[in-house]
Write a protein that holds these residues in place. Structure first.
Motif, short mmCIF file in Angstrom:
data_model
loop_
_atom_site.label_atom_id
_atom_site.label_comp_id
_atom_site.label_asym_id
_atom_site.label_seq_id
_atom_site.Cartn_x
_atom_site.Cartn_y
_atom_site.Cartn_z
N THR A 72 1.28 -1.08 -0.21
CA THR A 72 -0.19 -0.24 -0.04
C THR A 72 0.75 1.38 -0.43
O THR A 72 2.02 0.92 0.17
CB THR A 72 -0.76 -0.21 1.31
N VAL A 73 0.19 2.58 -0.55
CA VAL A 73 0.82 3.58 -0.57
C VAL A 73 1.42 4.01 0.77
O VAL A 73 3.00 4.28 1.20
CB VAL A 73 -0.18 4.67 -0.54
N GLY A 74 0.66 4.05 2.23
CA GLY A 74 0.78 3.84 3.49
C GLY A 74 2.56 3.01 3.65
O GLY A 74 3.48 3.04 4.61
N GLU A 75 2.47 1.93 3.50
CA GLU A 75 3.88 0.77 3.68
C GLU A 75 5.18 1.40 3.04
O GLU A 75 6.11 1.33 3.25
CB GLU A 75 3.03 -0.78 3.20
N LEU A 76 4.45 1.64 1.92
CA LEU A 76 5.78 2.56 0.84
C LEU A 76 6.41 3.32 1.56
O LEU A 76 7.80 3.28 2.12
CB LEU A 76 5.68 2.74 -0.05
N THR A 118 12.72 17.45 1.76
CA THR A 118 12.61 16.70 0.52
C THR A 118 12.25 15.81 0.69
O THR A 118 11.08 15.25 -0.44
CB THR A 118 14.32 16.35 -0.50
N LEU A 119 11.87 14.60 0.84
CA LEU A 119 11.23 13.02 1.14
C LEU A 119 9.49 13.74 1.60
O LEU A 119 9.18 13.28 0.84
CB LEU A 119 11.77 12.85 2.28
N ALA A 120 9.63 14.84 2.30
CA ALA A 120 8.15 15.41 2.77
C ALA A 120 7.51 16.01 1.41
O ALA A 120 5.93 15.62 1.53
CB ALA A 120 8.28 16.50 3.98
N GLN A 121 8.49 16.41 0.46
CA GLN A 121 7.51 16.95 -0.72
C GLN A 121 7.40 15.82 -1.44
O GLN A 121 6.28 15.82 -2.00
CB GLN A 121 8.33 17.54 -1.48
N TYR A 122 8.15 14.46 -0.98
CA TYR A 122 8.04 13.16 -2.32
C TYR A 122 6.65 13.05 -1.80
O TYR A 122 5.60 12.41 -2.73
CB TYR A 122 8.98 12.73 -2.24
N GLU A 123 6.12 13.02 -0.57
CA GLU A 123 5.33 11.92 0.44
C GLU A 123 3.80 12.96 -0.07
O GLU A 123 2.78 12.43 -0.51
CB GLU A 123 5.55 12.52 1.95
N VAL A 124 3.83 14.60 -0.19
CA VAL A 124 2.74 15.19 -0.27
C VAL A 124 2.60 14.95 -2.19
O VAL A 124 1.10 14.91 -2.43
CB VAL A 124 3.20 16.54 0.05
N SER A 125 3.23 14.83 -2.79
CA SER A 125 3.02 14.25 -3.96
C SER A 125 3.02 12.95 -4.83
O SER A 125 1.31 12.97 -5.37
CB SER A 125 4.45 14.63 -4.87
N LEU A 126 2.70 12.90 -3.81
CA LEU A 126 2.43 10.97 -3.98
C LEU A 126 1.28 10.30 -3.73
O LEU A 126 -0.15 9.96 -4.65
CB LEU A 126 3.62 9.69 -3.84
N ARG A 156 -7.53 6.84 4.15
CA ARG A 156 -7.78 6.00 2.37
C ARG A 156 -6.75 5.71 0.87
O ARG A 156 -6.66 5.03 0.94
CB ARG A 156 -9.11 6.93 1.60
N VAL A 157 -6.24 7.37 1.23
CA VAL A 157 -4.67 7.69 0.20
C VAL A 157 -3.84 6.41 0.46
O VAL A 157 -3.83 5.85 -0.43
CB VAL A 157 -4.58 8.91 0.66
N GLU A 158 -3.17 6.53 2.15
CA GLU A 158 -2.68 5.49 2.22
C GLU A 158 -2.57 4.41 2.36
O GLU A 158 -1.83 3.02 2.29
CB GLU A 158 -1.43 5.91 3.62
N GLY A 159 -4.18 4.15 2.33
CA GLY A 159 -4.41 2.36 2.14
C GLY A 159 -4.40 1.29 1.02
O GLY A 159 -5.01 0.61 0.55
N ALA A 160 -4.93 2.70 0.09
CA ALA A 160 -4.69 2.23 -1.26
C ALA A 160 -3.53 1.25 -1.62
O ALA A 160 -2.16 1.35 -1.52
CB ALA A 160 -4.73 3.70 -2.94
#
Length: 345
Positions: A140-144, A158-166, A196-200
């Motif tokens: 899932t997105v959360g596991e990633l 930088t990682l936070a920006q990647y997370e926001v975009s994902l 919901r997003v992270e469970g996808a």
């Protein structure tokens, strides 16, 4: 031979004598409930087949043709024929995977011969069609994101920006439109949105879906300048989200979670990554207006950014010791609270 459904419904297994005993679920007036009804008279083809089966051995199709049955399960006859097989005290009904009596008889004969050669358990296990292996579930997105934080070597911002975009990309693919209190990170709505997003599943990030999202996102405006802006925004979102699937990153977490194959986003065209900003504003006019309208910290921040070329974060985190008023110099260097965006900075 056409199967008579009423006969099927009258068929029940008798485990003691390994035979089929006829019965009816109801009874006629004056008839003792549960009594065995009168035998059904068979004529023509049925009678001929019974006589042939009586003379045939178990290794013939004719023998099994009168012995394969449609079973009654939950009060309804099954469409497929079953065969009943024995080995010592063990017995087993096996679905023959066909609703054609002749084909079922052939399958039963072949299975009987395998049972003689290999034993009941082995032969039945080999006969039953193996279910197609299910594709392993993608993470899932959360596991990633959890694994990414553990192995990432990029700075936290930088990682936070990647997370926001994902998250933004996945939310778009799910058709989620964040509004109102979703933007307040401590609200129940924000938590539900993130869950919901992270469970996808990461499998949602297929090229076709992402391209469809980008097309719809860019097309949702009539002004050409707005369309160009949205096109650039979509490219930036995909580019940042794609960082999670870079070869080095995927290798680091690939043995901990299952990533989709092929890796998402890596082949999507996103345009140039070096778009230089071009402004239509007149800096001299802005400077003059700022001197008239701004005071205090607001004016200081404006002057640092427009005259020294500092980024907003660089101006916010600047320490007094980095400012040399006599030489009119500002030094941007790592501090306890700040790290420049690049080594060249």
């Amino acid at each position: 031979m056409k199967t008579n459904t009423s006969e099927v419904l009258k068929s029940v297994e008798n485990n003691k004598n390994r035979s089929q005993t006829g019965h009816r679920t109801g009874h006629t007036p004056g008839e003792t409930p549960g009594a065995i009804p009168f035998p059904i008279q068979k004529i023509g083809q049925d009678e001929a087949e019974d006589k042939l089966a009586a003379r045939a051995g178990k290794d013939s199709q004719a023998y099994w043709k009168t012995r394969v049955k449609q079973r009654v399960i939950r009060g309804k006859p099954t469409p497929e024929f079953y065969g009943r097989f024995f080995e010592g005290d063990a017995e087993q009904w096996v679905c023959l995977n066909t609703s054609n009596r002749g084909s079922a008889a052939t399958a039963a004969r072949d299975l009987y011969l395998q049972i003689k050669a290999k034993g009941l358990a082995v032969a039945v296990a080999e006969f039953r069609p193996k279910a197609a292996p299910k594709a392993a579930r993608s993470a899932t997105v959360g596991e990633l994101l959890t694994e990414a934080k553990a192995v990432s070597t990029v700075r936290a911002s930088t990682l936070a920006q990647y997370e926001v975009s994902l998250r933004r990309l996945v939310a778009g693919l799910l058709g989620m439109n964040p509004v109102g209190s979703v933007f307040y990170h401590k609200s129940p709505e924000a938590k539900a949105w993130r869950d919901r997003v992270e469970g996808a599943s990461l499998g949602i990030l297929s090229d076709l879906r992402v391209e469809a999202w980008r097309k719809a996102y860019v097309a949702d405006c009539t002004d050409e300048r707005a369309r160009i802006s949205k096109r650039n925004t979509a490219a930036a979102v995909i580019r940042n989200a794609r960082a999670f699937f870079a070869p080095s990153f995927a290798k680091a977490i690939g043995d901990k979670i299952r990533l989709p194959s092929p890796l998402p986003l890596v082949t999507l065209p996103i345009g140039s990554s070096t778009r230089r900003f071009k402004t239509s504003a007149d800096p001299r006019k802005l400077y003059a207006e700022a001197l008239k309208d701004l005071t205090g910290d607001s004016l200081t921040a404006f002057l640092l950014c427009i005259t020294a070329g500092l980024r907003r974060g660089e101006a916010d985190m600047l320490e007094w010791q980095a400012v040399n008023l006599d030489a009119a110099l500002v030094h941007i260097a790592p501090t306890k609270w700040f790290l420049p965006k690049t080594e060249e900075s």
